[in-house]
Design a protein around this motif. Structure first.
Motif, PDB file in Angstrom:
ATOM      1  N   LEU A  27      12.502  40.364  45.691  1.00  0.00           N
ATOM      2  CA  LEU A  27      13.877  40.686  46.031  1.00  0.00           C
ATOM      3  C   LEU A  27      14.562  39.433  46.562  1.00  0.00           C
ATOM      4  O   LEU A  27      13.953  38.638  47.266  1.00  0.00           O
ATOM      5  CB  LEU A  27      13.930  41.776  47.107  1.00  0.00           C
ATOM      6  N   THR A  28      15.832  39.277  46.254  1.00  0.00           N
ATOM      7  CA  THR A  28      16.584  38.126  46.771  1.00  0.00           C
ATOM      8  C   THR A  28      17.839  38.600  47.494  1.00  0.00           C
ATOM      9  O   THR A  28      18.872  37.962  47.463  1.00  0.00           O
ATOM     10  CB  THR A  28      16.973  37.182  45.619  1.00  0.00           C
ATOM     11  N   THR A  29      17.735  39.742  48.123  1.00  0.00           N
ATOM     12  CA  THR A  29      18.867  40.274  48.880  1.00  0.00           C
ATOM     13  C   THR A  29      19.085  39.459  50.143  1.00  0.00           C
ATOM     14  O   THR A  29      18.139  39.115  50.811  1.00  0.00           O
ATOM     15  CB  THR A  29      18.587  41.735  49.260  1.00  0.00           C
ATOM     16  N   ILE A  30      20.346  39.170  50.450  1.00  0.00           N
ATOM     17  CA  ILE A  30      20.619  38.446  51.688  1.00  0.00           C
ATOM     18  C   ILE A  30      21.039  39.386  52.810  1.00  0.00           C
ATOM     19  O   ILE A  30      21.006  39.021  53.970  1.00  0.00           O
ATOM     20  CB  ILE A  30      21.719  37.390  51.487  1.00  0.00           C
ATOM     21  N   ARG A  31      21.446  40.616  52.455  1.00  0.00           N
ATOM     22  CA  ARG A  31      21.748  41.609  53.476  1.00  0.00           C
ATOM     23  C   ARG A  31      21.195  42.950  53.027  1.00  0.00           C
ATOM     24  O   ARG A  31      21.270  43.311  51.866  1.00  0.00           O
ATOM     25  CB  ARG A  31      23.267  41.740  53.704  1.00  0.00           C
ATOM     26  N   LEU A  32      20.654  43.691  53.963  1.00  0.00           N
ATOM     27  CA  LEU A  32      20.180  45.036  53.693  1.00  0.00           C
ATOM     28  C   LEU A  32      20.702  45.914  54.815  1.00  0.00           C
ATOM     29  O   LEU A  32      20.076  46.077  55.837  1.00  0.00           O
ATOM     30  CB  LEU A  32      18.649  45.085  53.655  1.00  0.00           C
ATOM     31  N   ASN A  33      21.906  46.411  54.633  1.00  0.00           N
ATOM     32  CA  ASN A  33      22.509  47.169  55.726  1.00  0.00           C
ATOM     33  C   ASN A  33      23.212  48.404  55.189  1.00  0.00           C
ATOM     34  O   ASN A  33      23.276  48.642  54.000  1.00  0.00           O
ATOM     35  CB  ASN A  33      23.490  46.293  56.524  1.00  0.00           C
ATOM     36  N   SER A  34      23.726  49.185  56.101  1.00  0.00           N
ATOM     37  CA  SER A  34      24.423  50.407  55.746  1.00  0.00           C
ATOM     38  C   SER A  34      25.850  50.307  56.260  1.00  0.00           C
ATOM     39  O   SER A  34      26.098  49.785  57.340  1.00  0.00           O
ATOM     40  CB  SER A  34      23.711  51.605  56.368  1.00  0.00           C
ATOM     41  N   GLU A  35      26.788  50.819  55.462  1.00  0.00           N
ATOM     42  CA  GLU A  35      28.187  50.698  55.857  1.00  0.00           C
ATOM     43  C   GLU A  35      28.570  51.717  56.929  1.00  0.00           C
ATOM     44  O   GLU A  35      29.603  51.611  57.553  1.00  0.00           O
ATOM     45  CB  GLU A  35      29.081  50.879  54.628  1.00  0.00           C
ATOM     46  N   GLU A  36      27.736  52.740  57.106  1.00  0.00           N
ATOM     47  CA  GLU A  36      28.043  53.748  58.101  1.00  0.00           C
ATOM     48  C   GLU A  36      26.844  53.944  59.005  1.00  0.00           C
ATOM     49  O   GLU A  36      25.714  53.725  58.619  1.00  0.00           O
ATOM     50  CB  GLU A  36      28.399  55.083  57.427  1.00  0.00           C
ATOM     51  N   ASN A  37      27.096  54.379  60.234  1.00  0.00           N
ATOM     52  CA  ASN A  37      26.014  54.679  61.157  1.00  0.00           C
ATOM     53  C   ASN A  37      25.774  56.178  61.163  1.00  0.00           C
ATOM     54  O   ASN A  37      26.695  56.963  61.335  1.00  0.00           O
ATOM     55  CB  ASN A  37      26.363  54.221  62.576  1.00  0.00           C
ATOM     56  N   ILE A  38      24.516  56.562  60.967  1.00  0.00           N
ATOM     57  CA  ILE A  38      24.162  57.971  60.973  1.00  0.00           C
ATOM     58  C   ILE A  38      23.268  58.239  62.175  1.00  0.00           C
ATOM     59  O   ILE A  38      22.203  57.644  62.301  1.00  0.00           O
ATOM     60  CB  ILE A  38      23.416  58.350  59.679  1.00  0.00           C
ATOM     61  N   PRO A  39      23.672  59.113  63.090  1.00  0.00           N
ATOM     62  CA  PRO A  39      22.801  59.414  64.231  1.00  0.00           C
ATOM     63  C   PRO A  39      21.550  60.129  63.761  1.00  0.00           C
ATOM     64  O   PRO A  39      21.604  60.980  62.879  1.00  0.00           O
ATOM     65  CB  PRO A  39      23.664  60.336  65.104  1.00  0.00           C
ATOM     66  N   LEU A  40      20.432  59.764  64.332  1.00  0.00           N
ATOM     67  CA  LEU A  40      19.170  60.364  63.949  1.00  0.00           C
ATOM     68  C   LEU A  40      18.843  61.518  64.877  1.00  0.00           C
ATOM     69  O   LEU A  40      19.052  61.440  66.079  1.00  0.00           O
ATOM     70  CB  LEU A  40      18.044  59.325  64.003  1.00  0.00           C
ATOM     71  N   ASN A  41      18.318  62.584  64.307  1.00  0.00           N
ATOM     72  CA  ASN A  41      17.880  63.714  65.093  1.00  0.00           C
ATOM     73  C   ASN A  41      16.368  63.699  65.193  1.00  0.00           C
ATOM     74  O   ASN A  41      15.686  63.496  64.215  1.00  0.00           O
ATOM     75  CB  ASN A  41      18.332  65.034  64.446  1.00  0.00           C
TER      76      ASN A  41
ATOM     77  N   GLU B 108      17.496  53.845  61.165  1.00  0.00           N
ATOM     78  CA  GLU B 108      18.875  53.402  61.385  1.00  0.00           C
ATOM     79  C   GLU B 108      18.939  51.906  61.671  1.00  0.00           C
ATOM     80  O   GLU B 108      19.794  51.198  61.139  1.00  0.00           O
ATOM     81  CB  GLU B 108      19.494  54.190  62.537  1.00  0.00           C
ATOM     82  N   GLU B 109      18.036  51.418  62.503  1.00  0.00           N
ATOM     83  CA  GLU B 109      18.041  49.995  62.852  1.00  0.00           C
ATOM     84  C   GLU B 109      17.737  49.126  61.634  1.00  0.00           C
ATOM     85  O   GLU B 109      18.343  48.069  61.440  1.00  0.00           O
ATOM     86  CB  GLU B 109      17.012  49.734  63.958  1.00  0.00           C
ATOM     87  N   ILE B 110      16.785  49.565  60.814  1.00  0.00           N
ATOM     88  CA  ILE B 110      16.448  48.784  59.624  1.00  0.00           C
ATOM     89  C   ILE B 110      17.634  48.719  58.671  1.00  0.00           C
ATOM     90  O   ILE B 110      17.963  47.663  58.133  1.00  0.00           O
ATOM     91  CB  ILE B 110      15.218  49.389  58.917  1.00  0.00           C
ATOM     92  N   LEU B 111      18.298  49.859  58.461  1.00  0.00           N
ATOM     93  CA  LEU B 111      19.417  49.909  57.523  1.00  0.00           C
ATOM     94  C   LEU B 111      20.608  49.087  58.002  1.00  0.00           C
ATOM     95  O   LEU B 111      21.420  48.640  57.192  1.00  0.00           O
ATOM     96  CB  LEU B 111      19.849  51.358  57.294  1.00  0.00           C
ATOM     97  N   ASN B 112      20.717  48.888  59.290  1.00  0.00           N
ATOM     98  CA  ASN B 112      21.864  48.162  59.831  1.00  0.00           C
ATOM     99  C   ASN B 112      21.528  46.740  60.258  1.00  0.00           C
ATOM    100  O   ASN B 112      22.304  46.097  60.960  1.00  0.00           O
ATOM    101  CB  ASN B 112      22.455  48.934  61.019  1.00  0.00           C
ATOM    102  N   THR B 113      20.393  46.239  59.831  1.00  0.00           N
ATOM    103  CA  THR B 113      19.971  44.885  60.181  1.00  0.00           C
ATOM    104  C   THR B 113      20.405  43.899  59.102  1.00  0.00           C
ATOM    105  O   THR B 113      20.284  44.180  57.906  1.00  0.00           O
ATOM    106  CB  THR B 113      18.432  44.821  60.334  1.00  0.00           C
TER     107      THR B 113
END
Length: 443
Positions: A51-65, A129-134
């Motif tokens: 993989l050569t992705t420079i960002r791996l994030n999410s555009e929205e924050n989803i609270p985890l239950n 959530e932390e991984i998706l927004n890193t």
């Protein structure tokens, strides 16, 4: 800035790259809450995702239950890689004999690199959530996060999400982004969607397979109330018809075109249940093109190869059950066609299907063959005692994803490497069909 995924052309047959050839380690039975670096490195024999992705994030924050504590399996199934005597027919009573051949080589061969990788893993975020927004700055960071994401899916599973019921008039308009949809899109490499492209395909009108689509969509998961509360038939029709137009203009698999086949409506259903319609379309299209293109050729080449592989794997894993079913003239072609074609999505309940798909999208859809075998072994006693086992196999018992996954990650270690290689490649490599014509090469 949206993340960018670039895969070398040689790896475009599968979004997992050659990591597909690595057997997931039996980590789900760990009784500890923390994994050692040695256990982490056992997840794959090597790491070549490229993989050569420079960002791996999410555009929205989803609270985890719920919490992210490690869950231990309740299924204590154990099995043996060594040859068993004919008297030990019950596979569940066997134990694994660990030899040096069972030990998986760490992903990084250099001790220095292994140390660096382990230190880096310790610094990684510890929730979905932390991984998706890193923000990831290097290829190694991306690999490490995807590695950890897969491991968390295997050991913890995704937290429960209460997806709201939607009125039919707005089902295609309102769709809160779920955590599962984000995880699936990252595993598939779907980082960009185009509303203009999707609308353009819809405006083309009826495709040549439109009537076939309409003949199937009205009965898609027709008894599942939760599905019908979130997905209406028109959404399915639009996605499948647009996909037919997209494939007609762009893609073939070898000499066989990718087209609409019966059962594809069931494959599209989990995406539409989990995602917005546009996200579902591009995720579904990527899934078909990269993960299992041979499953949707006119001859269903990949499906039939998968059924043959199912028979060969079952013969190795449980000879007594295999021989009993054979004595009743039951082969996988007869009882497992729907389960293989739809990746078990035809077996209710839907919430369990979604959990099973978390695992399959993380580690490879080829593992569905072993998931079907796991379901057979879980009802092994009933099958062996039944005068007509086909009555049991006609409608498989309700899916229990946790038990099936737990058993599958144990079974996978017992498959010979040559057979496992064919298992990995059968959904997208047409050469597997010829390889399967060689008899008695694995037994």
């Amino acid at each position: 800035m949206a993340p960018v995924l670039i895969l070398p052309p040689a790896l475009c047959l599968s979004p997992y790259g050659s990591a597909l050839h690595e057997k997931p380690s039996n980590l789900i039975n760990s009784s500890t809450t923390q994994l050692s670096s040695q256990q982490q490195n056992k997840m794959f024999r090597r790491s070549t995702t490229n993989l050569t992705t420079i960002r791996l994030n999410s555009e929205e924050n989803i609270p985890l239950n719920g919490s992210t504590n490690k869950q231990t399996t309740e299924n204590k199934y154990k099995s043996s890689k060594s040859q068993s005597s004919s008297s030990s027919g019950n596979l569940r009573q066997r134990s694994i004999t660990w030899t040096k051949n069972n030990i998986i080589t760490p992903a990084l061969s250099s001790a220095h690199l292994r140390k660096t990788f382990s230190q880096q893993n310790d610094k990684l975020p510890n929730t979905f959530e932390e991984i998706l927004n890193t923000t990831h700055r290097t290829e190694r960071e991306v690999k490490a996060s995807l590695f950890k994401l897969r491991r968390m899916v295997l050991i913890e599973g995704l937290p429960e999400e209460n997806l709201p019921k939607l009125d039919p008039s707005v089902q295609h308009l309102i769709r809160p982004t779920s955590l599962r949809s984000k995880i699936w899109k990252h595993f598939l490499g779907v980082y960009h969607v185009s509303a203009n492209e999707y609308v353009h395909l819809i405006k083309k009108g009826k495709s040549c397979v439109y009537d076939k689509v309409r003949n199937d969509t009205f009965r898609t998961l027709a008894t599942d109330k939760k599905f019908l509360e979130r997905v209406n038939e028109e959404m399915l029709i639009r996605v499948l018809n647009a996909f037919a137009w997209k494939m007609k203009s762009s893609s073939t698999c070898g000499n066989q075109p990718i087209t609409y086949v019966q059962g594809m409506n069931v494959l599209a259903a989990p995406f539409l249940f989990t995602m917005s319609e546009i996200d579902a379309f591009f995720s579904f299209a990527t899934f078909i093109q990269t993960c299992c293109p041979l499953y949707v050729t006119p001859t269903l080449q990949g499906v039939h190869c998968g059924l043959k592989l199912l028979d060969q794997c079952l013969q190795i894993l449980d000879p007594k059950l295999f021989n009993y079913l054979k004595s009743k003239n039951l082969t996988a072609e007869i009882y497992a066609l729907s389960s293989v074609l739809t990746l078990c999505a035809c077996t209710p309940p839907l919430e369990q299907v979604l959990k099973l798909w978390d695992f399959l999208l993380a580690y490879g859809v080829h593992l569905n063959i072993l998931c079907v075998i796991a379901q057979l072994i879980l009802i092994r006693d009933q099958l062996l005692e039944a005068q007509s086992p086909m009555k049991l196999l006609r409608t498989m018992p309700e899916l229990n994803a946790k038990s099936v996954i737990s058993l599958t990650v144990q079974l996978v270690q017992q498959i010979p490497d040559k057979l496992y290689d064919l298992l990995v490649r059968h959904p997208f490599d047409s050469s597997v069909e010829n390889a399967l014509k060689k008899k008695n090469q694995f037994t």
